[in-house]
Motif scaffolding. Structure first.
Motif, PDB file in Angstrom:
ATOM      1  N   GLU A   1     -20.193  -4.984   6.004  1.00 22.58           N
ATOM      2  CA  GLU A   1     -21.453  -4.036   5.614  1.00 22.58           C
ATOM      3  C   GLU A   1     -22.409  -4.433   6.157  1.00 22.58           C
ATOM      4  N   PHE A   2     -22.917  -5.613   6.735  1.00 23.91           N
ATOM      5  CA  PHE A   2     -24.421  -5.854   7.037  1.00 23.91           C
ATOM      6  C   PHE A   2     -24.268  -6.535   8.570  1.00 23.91           C
ATOM      7  N   VAL A   3     -23.169  -6.936   9.240  1.00 20.65           N
ATOM      8  CA  VAL A   3     -23.308  -7.216  10.625  1.00 20.65           C
ATOM      9  C   VAL A   3     -22.325  -6.576  11.338  1.00 20.65           C
ATOM     10  N   PHE A   4     -21.028  -6.469  10.992  1.00 17.80           N
ATOM     11  CA  PHE A   4     -19.980  -6.167  11.978  1.00 17.80           C
ATOM     12  C   PHE A   4     -19.984  -4.648  12.527  1.00 17.80           C
ATOM     13  N   ARG A   5     -20.755  -3.891  11.863  1.00 20.56           N
ATOM     14  CA  ARG A   5     -20.970  -2.686  12.491  1.00 20.56           C
ATOM     15  C   ARG A   5     -22.013  -2.554  13.624  1.00 20.56           C
TER      16      ARG A   5
ATOM     17  N   PRO B   1       0.709  -1.252  -0.003  1.00 23.10           N
ATOM     18  CA  PRO B   1      -0.009   0.035  -0.124  1.00 23.10           C
ATOM     19  C   PRO B   1       0.853   1.256   0.100  1.00 23.10           C
ATOM     20  N   SER B   2       1.953   1.288   0.525  1.00 24.11           N
ATOM     21  CA  SER B   2       2.950   2.192   0.620  1.00 24.11           C
ATOM     22  C   SER B   2       3.678   2.730  -0.749  1.00 24.11           C
ATOM     23  N   LEU B   3       3.934   1.411  -1.367  1.00 26.72           N
ATOM     24  CA  LEU B   3       4.676   1.468  -2.526  1.00 26.72           C
ATOM     25  C   LEU B   3       3.567   1.916  -3.815  1.00 26.72           C
ATOM     26  N   PHE B   4       2.243   1.369  -3.720  1.00 25.55           N
ATOM     27  CA  PHE B   4       1.394   1.777  -4.687  1.00 25.55           C
ATOM     28  C   PHE B   4       0.388   3.112  -4.427  1.00 25.55           C
ATOM     29  N   HIS B   5       0.578   3.537  -2.897  1.00 25.89           N
ATOM     30  CA  HIS B   5      -0.059   4.650  -2.649  1.00 25.89           C
ATOM     31  C   HIS B   5      -1.644   4.192  -2.649  1.00 25.89           C
ATOM     32  N   GLN B   6      -1.966   3.121  -1.898  1.00 26.33           N
ATOM     33  CA  GLN B   6      -3.086   2.737  -1.840  1.00 26.33           C
ATOM     34  C   GLN B   6      -3.690   2.752  -0.282  1.00 26.33           C
ATOM     35  N   ASP B   7      -4.938   2.524   0.042  1.00 23.30           N
ATOM     36  CA  ASP B   7      -5.442   2.568   1.134  1.00 23.30           C
ATOM     37  C   ASP B   7      -6.050   1.140   1.485  1.00 23.30           C
ATOM     38  N   PRO B   8      -5.197   0.444   2.591  1.00 23.99           N
ATOM     39  CA  PRO B   8      -5.458  -1.033   2.670  1.00 23.99           C
ATOM     40  C   PRO B   8      -6.883  -1.398   3.620  1.00 23.99           C
ATOM     41  N   ARG B   9      -7.587  -0.440   3.736  1.00 30.86           N
ATOM     42  CA  ARG B   9      -8.924  -0.457   4.790  1.00 30.86           C
ATOM     43  C   ARG B   9     -10.013  -0.724   3.771  1.00 30.86           C
ATOM     44  N   TYR B  10     -11.069  -1.334   4.236  1.00 31.34           N
ATOM     45  CA  TYR B  10     -12.370  -1.462   3.410  1.00 31.34           C
ATOM     46  C   TYR B  10     -13.227  -0.302   4.113  1.00 31.34           C
ATOM     47  N   PHE B  11     -13.647   0.330   2.914  1.00 31.20           N
ATOM     48  CA  PHE B  11     -14.540   1.631   3.104  1.00 31.20           C
ATOM     49  C   PHE B  11     -15.852   1.399   3.272  1.00 31.20           C
ATOM     50  N   TYR B  12     -16.660   1.486   4.538  1.00 30.71           N
ATOM     51  CA  TYR B  12     -18.058   1.066   4.868  1.00 30.71           C
ATOM     52  C   TYR B  12     -18.782   1.922   3.994  1.00 30.71           C
ATOM     53  N   GLN B  13     -19.850   1.331   3.271  1.00 30.93           N
ATOM     54  CA  GLN B  13     -20.866   2.145   2.558  1.00 30.93           C
ATOM     55  C   GLN B  13     -22.071   2.352   3.341  1.00 30.93           C
ATOM     56  N   GLY B  14     -22.651   1.341   3.909  1.00 34.68           N
ATOM     57  CA  GLY B  14     -23.754   1.611   4.775  1.00 34.68           C
ATOM     58  C   GLY B  14     -25.212   2.021   4.506  1.00 34.68           C
ATOM     59  N   THR B  15     -25.021   2.903   3.163  1.00 33.06           N
ATOM     60  CA  THR B  15     -26.377   3.368   2.526  1.00 33.06           C
ATOM     61  C   THR B  15     -26.791   2.824   1.381  1.00 33.06           C
ATOM     62  N   GLY B  16     -27.985   3.104   0.769  1.00 37.17           N
ATOM     63  CA  GLY B  16     -28.259   2.765  -0.656  1.00 37.17           C
ATOM     64  C   GLY B  16     -28.889   1.375  -0.435  1.00 37.17           C
ATOM     65  N   THR B  17     -29.368   0.708  -1.647  1.00 38.83           N
ATOM     66  CA  THR B  17     -29.986  -0.545  -1.721  1.00 38.83           C
ATOM     67  C   THR B  17     -29.021  -1.792  -1.219  1.00 38.83           C
ATOM     68  N   VAL B  18     -29.790  -2.834  -1.008  1.00 37.19           N
ATOM     69  CA  VAL B  18     -28.807  -4.093  -0.660  1.00 37.19           C
ATOM     70  C   VAL B  18     -28.028  -4.260  -1.777  1.00 37.19           C
ATOM     71  N   GLY B  19     -28.598  -4.312  -2.861  1.00 37.71           N
ATOM     72  CA  GLY B  19     -27.824  -4.487  -3.998  1.00 37.71           C
ATOM     73  C   GLY B  19     -26.717  -3.797  -4.279  1.00 37.71           C
ATOM     74  N   SER B  20     -26.772  -2.413  -4.180  1.00 38.84           N
ATOM     75  CA  SER B  20     -25.538  -1.483  -4.269  1.00 38.84           C
ATOM     76  C   SER B  20     -24.527  -1.862  -3.423  1.00 38.84           C
ATOM     77  N   ARG B  21     -24.986  -2.196  -2.038  1.00 37.54           N
ATOM     78  CA  ARG B  21     -23.960  -2.530  -1.023  1.00 37.54           C
ATOM     79  C   ARG B  21     -23.294  -3.753  -1.315  1.00 37.54           C
ATOM     80  N   VAL B  22     -24.054  -4.740  -1.780  1.00 37.06           N
ATOM     81  CA  VAL B  22     -23.331  -6.070  -2.151  1.00 37.06           C
ATOM     82  C   VAL B  22     -22.442  -5.814  -3.469  1.00 37.06           C
ATOM     83  N   ARG B  23     -22.719  -5.080  -4.375  1.00 38.51           N
ATOM     84  CA  ARG B  23     -21.748  -4.601  -5.482  1.00 38.51           C
ATOM     85  C   ARG B  23     -20.691  -4.040  -4.785  1.00 38.51           C
ATOM     86  N   HIS B  24     -20.751  -3.035  -3.807  1.00 42.37           N
ATOM     87  CA  HIS B  24     -19.503  -2.283  -3.223  1.00 42.37           C
ATOM     88  C   HIS B  24     -18.759  -3.425  -2.465  1.00 42.37           C
ATOM     89  N   VAL B  25     -19.097  -4.258  -2.014  1.00 39.90           N
ATOM     90  CA  VAL B  25     -18.473  -5.501  -1.209  1.00 39.90           C
ATOM     91  C   VAL B  25     -17.698  -6.394  -2.261  1.00 39.90           C
TER      92      VAL B  25
END
Length: 331
Positions: free
Chosen positions: A317-321, A229-253
């Motif tokens: 996305e659906f449980v851990f929070r 992540p430091s070499l490629f300048h990327q964020d290793p975290r998962y970005f929680y969406q939490g809003t929108g339809t179930v389908g959009s959240r699954v696509r986000h996952v």
């Protein structure tokens, strides 16, 4: 009767007026600068601050425009170079060109039009570092049911990018967390019961499986969560969406199984996660039994890790929070 001598002082006083060809010089005429201040829509701007600067402090003055946006500087000395500057709340400053007045001149400054001020918000790198540090400290307190680490998810809708230092800090914090070490010990027991990898049985075999599990976790976290992540300048975290339809959240996952957010906030192929899985698997050939060291096993484990990311992201996305008490503090 006065003597002629006594009349000399009076005659001397009258001499300038009696002398032929002599006249008293007329005073030099002063000059003026006037103007009307308007905005880009030609609305007048009252109470604008107007200042004039000449060659000396005696030739400087400040006033405000009246309700019609009008101002006037009177009794200015001609032959002096003047500048007029105007400021008003919410508007960009305006300054005239150099002006030299003639005696008796009343100069009307035309086209005094103030532009809307451009507000620029600049966040320094130090401030971003501080914001990112605070966010990581919050994430390091995220635990499912108050026990299991939930560090690699951000519930902030617009998180600050992580510095290299913060990426390594988060990876190391995850690696040495006591609960993760105990989890590795439990999985070593499960692998012992399943007789995988192909170590011997008994205490030595359990120790080898525990060591392999800890090594896998360390290389995966440090390579896939910090180095790449430091070499490629990327964020290793998962970005929680939490809003929108179930389908959009699954696509986000599913998108996050192969994509990630770059430090610039844009979607990128997840070189860090995929590369980390492959690199960790390749390094494991140094300590896994020879029967577990083939290319098929390497790519199988990498695919298994990718599937694990999908399952983890679905749970995020659906449980851990709901099961992470500190996450309830986030909007």
């Amino acid at each position: 009767m006065r003597s002629p001598a006594s009349l000399w002082p009076c005659l001397l006083c009258l001499a300038p007026f009696l002398a032929p060809g002599q006249e008293k010089p007329a005073p030099q005429s002063t000059a003026s600068i006037i103007g009307t201040v308007v905005d880009v829509q030609h609305n007048t701007i009252p109470a604008a601050v107007v200042s004039i600067q000449g060659a000396s402090s005696a030739e400087q003055a400040i006033l405000r425009t009246n309700n019609d946006g009008f101002f006037a500087f009177r009794d200015l000395r001609p032959g002096v170079t003047y500048h007029v500057s105007i400021t008003a709340s919410g508007f960009a400053a305006w300054t005239s060109a150099a002006t030299v007045l003639k005696p008796g001149q009343e100069l009307d400054l035309k086209n005094i039009q103030l532009d809307i001020a451009v507000v620029q918000t600049t966040v320094s790198a130090m401030t971003l570092d501080q914001i990112g540090t605070e966010e990581v400290h919050i994430e390091e307190k995220q635990r499912i049911v108050g026990i299991f680490p939930n560090f690699y998810v951000t519930y902030n809708s617009n998180p600050a990018p992580l510095t290299t230092k913060l990426k390594f800090e988060l990876a190391l914090r995850s690696t040495i967390d006591p609960v993760n070490i105990l989890s590795a010990a439990a999985f070593a027991g499960f692998n012992q019961a399943a007789d995988t990898p192909d170590y011997r049985q008994g205490a030595k075999g359990y120790g080898q499986r525990l060591g392999a599990g800890l090594a896998d976790g360390f290389t995966s976290s440090m390579i896939g969560g910090a180095m790449l992540p430091s070499l490629f300048h990327q964020d290793p975290r998962y970005f929680y969406q939490g809003t929108g339809t179930v389908g959009s959240r699954v696509r986000h996952v599913f998108a996050f199984s192969v994509l990630c957010k770059g430090d610039n906030g844009r979607w990128q192929f997840n070189y860090s996660g995929v590369g980390g899985d492959l690199a960790s698997g390749a390094i494991s050939d140094l300590y896994y039994p020879p029967t577990n060291r083939d290319a098929a096993n390497l790519f199988y484990n990498a695919a298994l890790a990718a599937a694990g990311r999908v399952a983890n992201n679905l749970a995020q996305e659906f449980v851990f929070r709901k099961l992470t008490p500190s996450a309830k503090k986030h909007p």
